[in-house]
Design a protein around this motif. Structure first.
Motif, PDB file in Angstrom:
ATOM      1  N   ALA A   1      -2.394   2.435   7.959  1.00  0.00           N
ATOM      2  CA  ALA A   1      -2.268   1.631   9.182  1.00  0.00           C
ATOM      3  C   ALA A   1      -3.631   1.224   9.740  1.00  0.00           C
ATOM      4  N   VAL A   2      -3.629   0.104  10.432  1.00  0.00           N
ATOM      5  CA  VAL A   2      -4.824  -0.431  11.091  1.00  0.00           C
ATOM      6  C   VAL A   2      -4.531  -0.551  12.579  1.00  0.00           C
ATOM      7  N   GLU A   3      -5.462  -0.116  13.390  1.00  0.00           N
ATOM      8  CA  GLU A   3      -5.275  -0.176  14.835  1.00  0.00           C
ATOM      9  C   GLU A   3      -4.992  -1.606  15.287  1.00  0.00           C
ATOM     10  N   GLY A   4      -4.018  -1.750  16.199  1.00  0.00           N
ATOM     11  CA  GLY A   4      -3.679  -3.063  16.726  1.00  0.00           C
ATOM     12  C   GLY A   4      -2.826  -3.908  15.805  1.00  0.00           C
ATOM     13  N   HIS A   5      -2.245  -3.291  14.765  1.00  0.00           N
ATOM     14  CA  HIS A   5      -1.445  -4.026  13.787  1.00  0.00           C
ATOM     15  C   HIS A   5      -0.181  -3.237  13.434  1.00  0.00           C
ATOM     16  N   VAL A   6       0.813  -3.966  12.929  1.00  0.00           N
ATOM     17  CA  VAL A   6       1.914  -3.339  12.214  1.00  0.00           C
ATOM     18  C   VAL A   6       1.685  -3.591  10.734  1.00  0.00           C
ATOM     19  N   LEU A   7       2.248  -2.710   9.929  1.00  0.00           N
ATOM     20  CA  LEU A   7       2.035  -2.759   8.486  1.00  0.00           C
ATOM     21  C   LEU A   7       3.284  -3.357   7.834  1.00  0.00           C
TER      22      LEU A   7
ATOM     23  N   PRO B   1      -0.246   0.790  18.817  1.00  0.00           N
ATOM     24  CA  PRO B   1      -0.532   0.650  17.387  1.00  0.00           C
ATOM     25  C   PRO B   1      -1.922   1.200  17.056  1.00  0.00           C
ATOM     26  N   SER B   2      -1.974   2.250  16.275  1.00  0.00           N
ATOM     27  CA  SER B   2      -3.193   3.039  16.111  1.00  0.00           C
ATOM     28  C   SER B   2      -3.689   3.022  14.676  1.00  0.00           C
ATOM     29  N   ARG B   3      -4.835   3.639  14.456  1.00  0.00           N
ATOM     30  CA  ARG B   3      -5.459   3.629  13.136  1.00  0.00           C
ATOM     31  C   ARG B   3      -4.832   4.671  12.228  1.00  0.00           C
ATOM     32  N   GLY B   4      -4.963   4.446  10.944  1.00  0.00           N
ATOM     33  CA  GLY B   4      -4.440   5.381   9.966  1.00  0.00           C
ATOM     34  C   GLY B   4      -5.350   6.582   9.780  1.00  0.00           C
TER      35      GLY B   4
ATOM     36  N   ALA C   1       1.353   2.899  13.169  1.00  0.00           N
ATOM     37  CA  ALA C   1       0.898   4.265  13.402  1.00  0.00           C
ATOM     38  C   ALA C   1       0.904   4.564  14.891  1.00  0.00           C
ATOM     39  N   LEU C   2       1.271   5.789  15.225  1.00  0.00           N
ATOM     40  CA  LEU C   2       1.252   6.255  16.603  1.00  0.00           C
ATOM     41  C   LEU C   2      -0.100   6.882  16.942  1.00  0.00           C
ATOM     42  N   PRO C   3      -0.408   7.030  18.237  1.00  0.00           N
ATOM     43  CA  PRO C   3      -1.628   7.739  18.627  1.00  0.00           C
ATOM     44  C   PRO C   3      -1.438   9.247  18.648  1.00  0.00           C
TER      45      PRO C   3
END
Length: 400
Positions: free
Chosen positions: A196-202, A392-395, A63-65
């Motif tokens: 998506a979870v911040e600091g992660h790729v899905l 990498p941002s939150r969903g 996820a983008l910011p």
């Protein structure tokens, strides 16, 4: 929707207090009362795994910011009112029981399609007032439409207590785009925005829809991921998606599998030898090898070897350029100039023929690589690209 200036924080896909206040005030001006809440959903960029989703394969978005933001209020009279801060025009008023697929090609089809998809799935949505704005760049292959769909789905799920899981919200949003808007996208974009979870790729398995969150803390490794929006979209891309999908389906038919995901990478050479059509052979080689790259990158990230991802990105771009043939001069120039300036790796991302590329760099070299890409574009007479970091941002989530 037309892109606006970035309105998110540097570390997560949450609108600033100023943005939240602005959408709330505008909502009240439009509809005569404040909203019941404010929600946000991000755009996405795909790290690896291109054209693999409709082959039941693997993808790895983040996820983008940059977010679509919606102020929303319930209605119980069958009326749906929609307004966008980013599109000229007033409030669009519809009746929920008269929503029909493929009836409107404008921006309002995306949120209206979500209402239609929810009702088609048996959920009670008797109406709503929505005011929307977005900082997700449009036309850049960063899923601005998915963000708009997911933020609408999440808001209505909350307001009407529908009890949907995040993967279910993603499927509702995908159905809105497939069946109501008429765009045959896969499930990746909506899943990334919703889950998506911040600091992660899905890490998404597009067959089982199982999700694994893989750590992608670039800052901790002294790295940055840049998005380079070429700001171009070539007409050659028209119909390209359908043609490549048909070619992949033909390859699967000849090889006797339901989808190309079922061709083991170890058996790729043998499989290619069974394909007489050169175009189909190229498509199969890309899909099977890109699925394998997703698996390899997931393993590298799990082991913490983030820098080793770079060459696989560049390898993936070569496959998209040579085998799938969905790149263009501008995207190739991003990759060539970035790698020449010291980037660890780069590739086009999204459907191709324009749009964006991603570049993995040492954070200390990000400015130099950016300047090199900009200089290369200027030397070729191309319009200046837009470059920004992909944090990498939150969903999707409720803001207020």
């Amino acid at each position: 929707m037309t892109a606006t200036a970035t309105t998110t924080t540097a570390t997560g896909a949450t609108p600033t207090a100023t943005v939240t206040e602005a959408v709330t005030e505008t909502f009240a001006e439009l509809y005569g009362a404040g909203p019941d809440g404010v929600w946000a959903a991000p755009g996405r960029v795909n790290l690896i795994g291109e054209y693999t989703d409709f082959n039941d394969g693997f993808v790895m978005p983040l996820a983008l910011p940059h977010t679509a933001v919606a102020a929303v209020a319930r209605r119980d009279d069958g009326v749906l009112r929609l307004h966008s801060a980013d599109v000229d025009g007033g409030v669009v008023q519809l009746r929920v029981d008269e929503l029909a697929p493929l009836s409107d090609g404008g921006w309002a089809a995306y949120p209206a399609g979500v209402v239609w998809a929810l009702r088609e799935a048996g959920h009670r949505v008797p109406g709503a007032d929505l005011h929307l704005t977005s900082s997700v760049p449009t036309g850049a292959g960063l899923s601005s439409s998915a963000a708009l769909e997911v933020v609408t789905a999440l808001a209505l799920d909350d307001l009407y207590a529908l009890g949907l899981s995040r993967p279910e919200l993603a499927r509702i949003a995908q159905r809105a785009e497939n069946d109501f808007v008429g765009v045959p996208c896969g499930i990746m974009d909506q899943t990334a925005s919703a889950c998506a979870v911040e600091g992660h790729v899905l890490h998404l398995d597009c067959r089982s829809l199982s999700i694994r969150q893989v750590p992608f803390d670039l800052a901790a490794h002294g790295l940055s991921l840049l998005v380079v929006d070429t700001r171009v979209k070539h007409a050659l891309g028209d119909g390209a998606y359908a043609a490549r999908r048909a070619g992949c389906e033909e390859g699967a038919r000849v090889l006797g599998v339901s989808h190309l995901r079922d061709v083991p990478y170890a058996d790729l050479d043998e499989a290619l030898g069974r394909l007489e059509d050169e175009t189909v052979r190229r498509y199969v080689r890309h899909i099977v090898s890109d699925d394998h790259r997703v698996v390899r990158i997931a393993r590298l990230l799990t082991e913490g070897d983030v820098r080793a991802v770079g060459p696989l990105l560049t390898e993936g771009h070569a496959s998209l350029r040579e085998d799938l043939r969905v790149s263009c001069d501008e995207l190739d120039l991003v990759v060539e100039s970035a790698v020449a300036a010291g980037a660890l790796g780069a590739r086009m991302t999204g459907g191709g023929f324009g749009g964006s590329a991603i570049v993995l760099v040492e954070s200390s070299a990000a400015d130099e690589v950016t300047r090199s890409v900009e200089a290369a574009f200027a030397a070729r007479g191309f319009a200046p690209p837009r470059v920004f970091p992909a944090v990498p941002s939150r969903g999707a989530h409720r803001v207020a």
